[in-house]
Every structure is written in structure tokens, then in C-alpha cells.
Design an enzyme around this catalytic site. Structure first.
Site, PDB file in Angstrom:
ATOM      1  N   SER A  64       0.799  -1.236   0.000  1.00 47.37           N
ATOM      2  CA  SER A  64       0.000   0.000   0.000  1.00 47.37           C
ATOM      3  C   SER A  64       0.830   1.283   0.000  1.00 47.37           C
ATOM      4  O   SER A  64       0.265   2.371  -0.134  1.00 47.37           O
ATOM      5  CB  SER A  64      -0.948   0.015   1.196  1.00 47.37           C
ATOM      6  OG  SER A  64      -2.003  -0.875   0.936  1.00 47.37           O
ATOM      7  N   LYS A  67       0.319   3.412  -2.921  1.00 49.22           N
ATOM      8  CA  LYS A  67      -0.840   4.315  -3.010  1.00 49.22           C
ATOM      9  C   LYS A  67      -0.391   5.787  -3.016  1.00 49.22           C
ATOM     10  O   LYS A  67      -1.077   6.651  -3.560  1.00 49.22           O
ATOM     11  CB  LYS A  67      -1.823   4.032  -1.860  1.00 49.22           C
ATOM     12  CG  LYS A  67      -2.506   2.632  -1.996  1.00 49.22           C
ATOM     13  CD  LYS A  67      -3.366   2.295  -0.785  1.00 49.22           C
ATOM     14  CE  LYS A  67      -4.314   1.119  -0.965  1.00 49.22           C
ATOM     15  NZ  LYS A  67      -3.785  -0.217  -0.876  1.00 49.22           N
ATOM     16  N   TYR A 191      -4.122  -2.232 -10.227  1.00 45.27           N
ATOM     17  CA  TYR A 191      -3.946  -1.970  -8.788  1.00 45.27           C
ATOM     18  C   TYR A 191      -3.025  -3.030  -8.154  1.00 45.27           C
ATOM     19  O   TYR A 191      -2.120  -2.705  -7.385  1.00 45.27           O
ATOM     20  CB  TYR A 191      -5.322  -1.940  -8.105  1.00 45.27           C
ATOM     21  CG  TYR A 191      -5.274  -2.012  -6.605  1.00 45.27           C
ATOM     22  CD1 TYR A 191      -4.970  -0.884  -5.846  1.00 45.27           C
ATOM     23  CD2 TYR A 191      -5.527  -3.209  -5.929  1.00 45.27           C
ATOM     24  CE1 TYR A 191      -4.910  -0.950  -4.458  1.00 45.27           C
ATOM     25  CE2 TYR A 191      -5.478  -3.287  -4.546  1.00 45.27           C
ATOM     26  CZ  TYR A 191      -5.166  -2.160  -3.814  1.00 45.27           C
ATOM     27  OH  TYR A 191      -5.101  -2.229  -2.449  1.00 45.27           O
ATOM     28  N   TYR A 245      -4.340   3.794   8.222  1.00 48.45           N
ATOM     29  CA  TYR A 245      -5.694   3.249   8.425  1.00 48.45           C
ATOM     30  C   TYR A 245      -6.216   3.646   9.799  1.00 48.45           C
ATOM     31  O   TYR A 245      -6.084   4.797  10.208  1.00 48.45           O
ATOM     32  CB  TYR A 245      -5.698   1.719   8.228  1.00 48.45           C
ATOM     33  CG  TYR A 245      -4.907   1.312   7.033  1.00 48.45           C
ATOM     34  CD1 TYR A 245      -5.305   1.717   5.763  1.00 48.45           C
ATOM     35  CD2 TYR A 245      -3.732   0.573   7.143  1.00 48.45           C
ATOM     36  CE1 TYR A 245      -4.572   1.375   4.642  1.00 48.45           C
ATOM     37  CE2 TYR A 245      -2.992   0.230   6.030  1.00 48.45           C
ATOM     38  CZ  TYR A 245      -3.414   0.635   4.785  1.00 48.45           C
ATOM     39  OH  TYR A 245      -2.686   0.310   3.691  1.00 48.45           O
ATOM     40  N   VAL A 263       1.191  -3.762   3.803  1.00 53.00           N
ATOM     41  CA  VAL A 263       1.154  -5.046   4.510  1.00 53.00           C
ATOM     42  C   VAL A 263       2.397  -5.905   4.277  1.00 53.00           C
ATOM     43  O   VAL A 263       2.542  -6.954   4.896  1.00 53.00           O
ATOM     44  CB  VAL A 263      -0.112  -5.899   4.198  1.00 53.00           C
ATOM     45  CG1 VAL A 263      -1.339  -5.328   4.857  1.00 53.00           C
ATOM     46  CG2 VAL A 263      -0.299  -6.094   2.716  1.00 53.00           C
TER      47      VAL A 263
HETATM   48  N1  GLN Z   1      -2.475  -5.823  -1.597  1.00 49.46           N
HETATM   49  C1  GLN Z   1      -3.110  -5.427  -0.372  1.00 49.46           C
HETATM   50  C2  GLN Z   1      -4.607  -5.377  -0.576  1.00 49.46           C
HETATM   51  O1  GLN Z   1      -5.014  -4.841  -1.579  1.00 49.46           O
HETATM   52  C3  GLN Z   1      -2.592  -4.083   0.055  1.00 49.46           C
HETATM   53  C4  GLN Z   1      -3.117  -3.675   1.389  1.00 49.46           C
HETATM   54  C5  GLN Z   1      -2.103  -3.005   2.261  1.00 49.46           C
HETATM   55  O2  GLN Z   1      -0.907  -2.978   2.023  1.00 49.46           O
HETATM   56  N2  GLN Z   1      -2.584  -2.520   3.374  1.00 49.46           N
HETATM   57  O3  GLN Z   1      -5.354  -5.873   0.220  1.00 49.46           O
END
Ligand code: GLN
Length: 317
Positions: A64, A67, A191, A245, A263
Site C-alpha cells: 500500500s 498508493k 492496482y 488506516y 502489509v
Molecule cells: N495488496 C493489499 C490489498 O489490496 C494491500 C493492502 C495493504 O498494504 N494494506 O489488500
């Protein structure tokens, strides 16, 4: 700054001895296979010096954190129109939550939760085919980091695709509200490739320089403007309020820096005007953020006084 090398070495040594390392993401095999004992940290200062500790040269799945780069490209493509389709408020819920989307008519709370990043990806696909958008992202991070060896881990992208039912639900749900314009499979495929970018702490900290330096890659000759300083400031504001988050408030409280987690266990943090910082430890806390990554950043700001809430010129503490 020898002192900085000393601080990082101390943090890495402390983290090596930590028992409570969180839980490595196990929703896909390539992430589950990563050792919880990895720890790396990189700091690039405004003056251009690079400081590394632990496994700072080993590539990991940035997930993420991508992003932030996707948002930067989308703002560059459509400017403030982006905010018609995604909000700028902390969500107070999990990164992959679907509940708010119903009452908020398919407009995700912010670009750093999955739903928001899926909309951002759809915006980028308004200008490109998936293959081109993935190529554009790869060129962008390579240019930011000044490193052409950065790649997408195709095994991670495939595994995300095979298991991403929740992301598919989010995308289809937003499509029903008219907030995904393109083909859902293509949007998600793109994505997932963004999530699957593999970078080391060194590469990530170098890539984050434009956020530390008012939108410019470096101060030296050869450095160029990626975005305006106003936009860099605003992306930092979003990272501070939404980058972790449901854990964003606690991150601001403990660390006081704009940051974005993934993650894979990475965190990119920015001390505006001072440093771009990347840390990696794969074990996650309950909100899906790197357990030791956060602790390491907490230690770093204690030693350096880099929190944005520190009166400038003051010592750390
Ligand atoms: N690939 C993960 C997802 O789309 C990314 C989420 C994350 O890094 N928090 O669920």
C-alpha cells in the site's frame, strides 16, 4: 552525519532483540514466506546523504505504500478534480473495509484505503491502457529513486489477483455507484501490479525525496520538480491523517511524521525539509502496520527531534 549512522545502528540492534515482532501477512504465499526477523532502515537527508542499517538493501513488497505514488500520478493527471471521486478524511476503519461505502454512496474516505486507491487507479486508466499505466508507474518510481533496477514482483501480482475477492467486491460495489468508470478486472489487475512493486528501504527512501523537499527530487543540479510544493504539502497532510488506516491517530501521536504503511511491513515516512525515511519489518500489528517499523520510527524521532510537532530548533525527547 556520523551521528545518524550511530542512531540507526542502535535502533537496528534494539530491533534485532525484540520478541514481539507482530504477525507476517499470510493472505498470499509470497508474503507469508518472508522471515519475520528481517529489519531494515534507510534515511536520506535533505543534504543528500544516505544512511542505512540492517536489511536496507533487500527488496520487499511495498504493497500500500504504492498508493502514495499512484496518488501523485493521479493528481498530476487530473488535478483537484480527483477530489470529486475520493475524500480526504481518515476512515477510522480497516484498509479493506466496505461498510462506509454504502452510506457514502461509493465515494471512498481517502486515497490510502484500498477502495480509494482503486478509484485512483481507475483515474489513471482514464489516460492509459493497463500495460501503459503499470509501465508509467514503474518508470515513475525508478526515476524518483534514480534506480532502474526496481521491478514488479509478478508472483505477488498473480497471488493478489487470485485471492483478491474483497478488493473485487470493493471495486464492483463502487462501479454500481458509478465511481469506477473502467473495466473492473483491468482496474484491479493494474492496482495489484502497483501493490506488487518490490523495493528496498534505500530505494524507497530515495523515492520519497520529493515529499521531503517540496516536490523536488533533489536540491542539487539535476534534481527536478515532480509536483508543486503545495501538492507535496497536501500529500504529506493526507499521509499524516490517513496513512496508517485505523492506526493513523496513534502513529501521529507516537511518531508525528507523515507516513504510509503497507502489509509487506514497509513504512515510508517524511520529515519535511529534513529527511525521507523507509523502514521494513514484516511483522504487522492488528491494524496491518509494521509493528517494529513503527517502533523504530518512534525511536528515530526520539533521538532526532524530527517530529513535525517539535518546535523547530528544539531537541528531541
Ligand atoms: N495488496 C493489499 C490489498 O489490496 C494491500 C493492502 C495493504 O498494504 N494494506 O489488500
Amino acid at each position: 552525519m556520523d551521528n545518524l549512522d550511530h542512531i540507526l545502528a542502535g535502533i537496528a540492534a534494539e530491533m534485532r532483540g525484540m520478541e514481539n515482532r507482530g504477525k507476517v501477512a499470510d493472505y498470499i504465499q509470497p508474503l507469508a514466506a518472508v522471515s519475520p526477523h528481517k529489519f531494515g532502515m534507510a534515511v536520506v537527508t535533505a543534504g543528500g546523504s544516505v544512511h542505512l542499517a540492517g536489511d536496507a538493501e533487500e527488496a520487499f513488497s511495498i504493497q500500500s505504500i504504492s498508493k502514495v505514488f499512484a496518488l501523485t500520478l493521479a493528481i498530476g493527471a487530473v488535478g483537484d478534480q480527483l477530489w470529486r471521486r475520493v475524500g480526504r478524511e481518515p476512515s477510522g476503519s480497516a484498509f479493506n473495509s466496505i461498510v462506509q461505502l454504502e452510506s457514502e454512496h461509493g465515494i471512498p474516505r481517502n486515497p490510502f484505503i484500498n477502495a480509494g486507491a482503486i478509484v485512483v487507479t481507475d483515474v489513471l486508466l482514464g489516460h492509459h491502457q493497463p500495460r501503459e499505466a503499470i509501465g508509467q508507474m514503474l518508470r515513475f518510481v525508478r526515476e524518483l529513486a534514480g534506480d532502474d533496477t526496481i521491478t514488479v514482483d509478478e508472483a505477488v501480482a498473480r497471488a493478489e489477483q487470485d485471492t483478491g475477492f474483497r478488493n473485487k467486491a470493493l471495486a464492483n460495489y463502487m462501479r454500481a455507484f458509478g465511481n469506477i468508470h473502467g473495466d473492473v478486472e483491468q482496474v484491479l489487475g493494474t492496482y495489484f501490479h502497483f501493490c506488487a512493486l518490490a523495493m528496498s528501504c534505500r530505494q524507497l527512501a530515495l523515492a520519497g525525496r520529493y515529499l521531503m523537499d517540496g516536490g523536488r527530487t533533489t536540491r542539487e543540479k539535476g534534481g527536478h520538480r515532480v509536483i508543486t510544493d503545495r501538492r507535496a504539502r497536501r500529500i504529506n497532510a493526507l499521509m499524516m491523517s490517513c496513512g496508517h488506516y485505523d492506526n493513523s491517530g496513534d502513529f501521529a501521536y507516537r511518531i508525528g511524521l507523515p507516513g504510509k504503511s503497507g502489509v509487506g511491513g514497509g513504512i515510508l515516512a517524511v520529515a519535511p525539509g529534513i529527511a525521507s525515511i523507509a523502514v521494513w519489518s514484516p511483522g504487522l500489528n492488528a491494524s496491518g502496520n509494521s509493528q517494529l517499523g513503527q517502533l523504530a520510527l518512534e525511536r528515530l524521532v526520539q533521538h532526532t527531534g524530527w517530529s513535525v510537532f517539535e518546535p523547530r530548533g528544539g531537541a528531541g525527547g
